[in-house]
Motif scaffolding. Structure first.
Motif, short mmCIF file in Angstrom:
data_model
loop_
_atom_site.label_atom_id
_atom_site.label_comp_id
_atom_site.label_asym_id
_atom_site.label_seq_id
_atom_site.Cartn_x
_atom_site.Cartn_y
_atom_site.Cartn_z
N ASP A 138 0.86 -1.18 0.00
CA ASP A 138 0.00 0.00 0.00
C ASP A 138 0.91 1.25 0.00
O ASP A 138 1.94 1.26 0.70
CB ASP A 138 -0.86 -0.01 1.27
CG ASP A 138 -1.84 1.16 1.27
OD1 ASP A 138 -2.97 0.96 0.79
OD2 ASP A 138 -1.45 2.26 1.71
N PRO A 139 0.58 2.28 -0.75
CA PRO A 139 1.43 3.48 -0.80
C PRO A 139 1.74 4.08 0.58
O PRO A 139 2.81 4.63 0.80
CB PRO A 139 0.62 4.47 -1.64
CG PRO A 139 -0.28 3.63 -2.47
CD PRO A 139 -0.56 2.39 -1.67
N LYS A 140 0.80 3.92 1.52
CA LYS A 140 1.05 4.47 2.87
C LYS A 140 2.19 3.70 3.53
O LYS A 140 3.04 4.28 4.19
CB LYS A 140 -0.21 4.38 3.73
CG LYS A 140 -1.29 5.37 3.30
CD LYS A 140 -2.39 5.51 4.33
CE LYS A 140 -3.43 4.41 4.25
NZ LYS A 140 -4.09 4.22 2.96
N LEU A 165 7.98 3.36 5.25
CA LEU A 165 9.29 2.72 5.06
C LEU A 165 10.37 3.74 4.68
O LEU A 165 11.49 3.68 5.18
CB LEU A 165 9.20 1.64 3.97
CG LEU A 165 8.58 0.31 4.40
CD1 LEU A 165 8.34 -0.57 3.19
CD2 LEU A 165 9.47 -0.40 5.41
N PHE A 166 10.03 4.66 3.78
CA PHE A 166 11.01 5.69 3.40
C PHE A 166 11.39 6.52 4.64
O PHE A 166 12.56 6.87 4.83
CB PHE A 166 10.46 6.61 2.30
CG PHE A 166 10.69 6.08 0.90
CD1 PHE A 166 11.98 5.94 0.39
CD2 PHE A 166 9.62 5.72 0.09
CE1 PHE A 166 12.20 5.47 -0.90
CE2 PHE A 166 9.83 5.25 -1.20
CZ PHE A 166 11.12 5.13 -1.70
N ALA A 167 10.41 6.82 5.49
CA ALA A 167 10.70 7.62 6.68
C ALA A 167 11.57 6.83 7.66
O ALA A 167 12.49 7.39 8.28
CB ALA A 167 9.39 8.07 7.34
N ALA A 168 11.32 5.53 7.77
CA ALA A 168 12.12 4.68 8.68
C ALA A 168 13.57 4.60 8.17
O ALA A 168 14.53 4.73 8.93
CB ALA A 168 11.51 3.29 8.77
N ASP A 169 13.71 4.41 6.87
CA ASP A 169 15.04 4.35 6.26
C ASP A 169 15.79 5.67 6.50
O ASP A 169 16.98 5.68 6.82
CB ASP A 169 14.86 4.09 4.76
CG ASP A 169 16.16 3.78 4.04
OD1 ASP A 169 16.95 2.96 4.57
OD2 ASP A 169 16.39 4.34 2.96
#
Ligand code: TMP
Length: 208
Positions: free
Chosen positions: A59-61, A66-70
Motif C-alpha cells: 500500500d502506498p502508505k 518505510l522511506f521515513a524509517a530508512d
C-alpha cells in the motif's frame, strides 16, 4: 533545524543528480565529504529497492512509512548524517525528505508524508534539478532496470508536487536559512557542475 555542511540533491528520476555526485566525488576536496543516498544501503533501503523494482507490492502508505524509517536510520544511525557532521565532515546526499513529499505526496496524498517527515533536520543547501519528464525519461531508457515511478504521467505529477513543496519551504520560517538552488537540468554536465561547486565551495567546512 538546519544542519550546517549538509547538502541535498533532488529531482525526478533521470534529472542527473547521480552524475553530479560522481563528479564531486572525484574532486580533491571530497576527502572532507561523506556521500550517501536514499534509499540507503541498510536493510530498510534494500527492501525499498524491491518495492521500487515492483517485486514487492505495498500500500502506498506503507511505502511512505518505510522511506521515513530508512531516513531515520540515515540521519540518526551510528554512521549517519548527524555523526558525520559532528566528525567535521560535510554530507552530500542524493534524495532526502523532499523526495517523500513529492513522490509519496502523489501516491498517498500530502498529509501522511508531511507528518512522517516533519521532525528531520534540514540541509544548508537544497539543489533541485529541474527537467521535463519527457527529457528525463529518454535518459532513463538506456538503463536495464526500470522502477515503479518511472513513467511520464507519474513523473509529471511528481515534478509539480516538488515545485509546490519548494514554494512552501521558501515561505517557511523554520527553513529560512536553507538555501534553495534551482538547477536547469537540461544544461551541460560541465555547466551544472560549475554552478554546484560555486555554492558548495562556500560551505563553512571549506572556509574555516
Ligand atoms: P534513484 O536511486 O534512482 O534516485 O531512485 C530512487 C527512487 O525512489 C526514485 O524513483 C524516487 C523514489 N523515492 C521515493 O519515492 N521517496 C523517497 O523518499 C525517496 C528517498 C526516494
Amino acid at each position: 533545524m538546519i544542519l550546517n555542511n549538509f547538502v541535498v540533491f533532488e529531482g525526478i528520476d533521470g534529472a542527473g543528480t547521480s552524475t553530479q555526485l560522481k563528479i564531486l566525488k572525484s574532486r580533491p576536496e571530497s576527502s572532507k565529504i561523506d556521500f550517501s543516498a536514499e534509499p540507503t544501503d541498510c536493510e530498510t533501503g534494500k527492501f525499498l529497492r524491491q518495492v521500487l523494482g515492483g517485486k514487492v507490492e505495498l500500500d502506498p502508505k506503507t511505502t511512505a512509512y518505510l522511506f521515513a524509517a530508512d531516513r531515520a536510520e540515515h540521519v540518526y544511525g551510528k554512521n549517519g548524517i548527524i555523526n558525520s557532521i559532528k566528525n567535521n565532515k560535510a554530507v552530500i546526499i542524493d534524495r532526502y525528505l523532499f523526495s517523500s513529499l513529492a513522490y509519496q505526496g502523489v501516491s498517498c496524498g500530502k498529509e501522511l508524508p508531511r507528518k512522517l517527515n516533519e521532525g528531520f533536520p534540514l540541509p544548508q543547501i537544497l539543489f533541485f534539478f529541474d527537467i521535463a519528464p519527457e527529457k528525463s525519461l529518454t535518459r532513463i531508457k538506456s538503463r536495464d532496470v526500470t522502477e515503479i515511478y518511472e513513467n511520464n504521467e507519474y513523473l509529471t505529477q511528481t515534478r509539480k508536487q516538488y515545485l509546490d513543496v519548494i514554494e512552501e519551504y521558501k515561505n517557511l520560517e523554520s527553513a529560512k536559512d536553507m538555501k534553495i538552488i534551482m538547477i536547469d537540468a537540461t544544461q551541460s554536465v560541465e555547466e551544472i557542475s560549475k554552478i554546484i561547486w560555486s555554492h558548495i565551495s562556500k560551505l563553512p567546512i571549506f572556509n574555516s
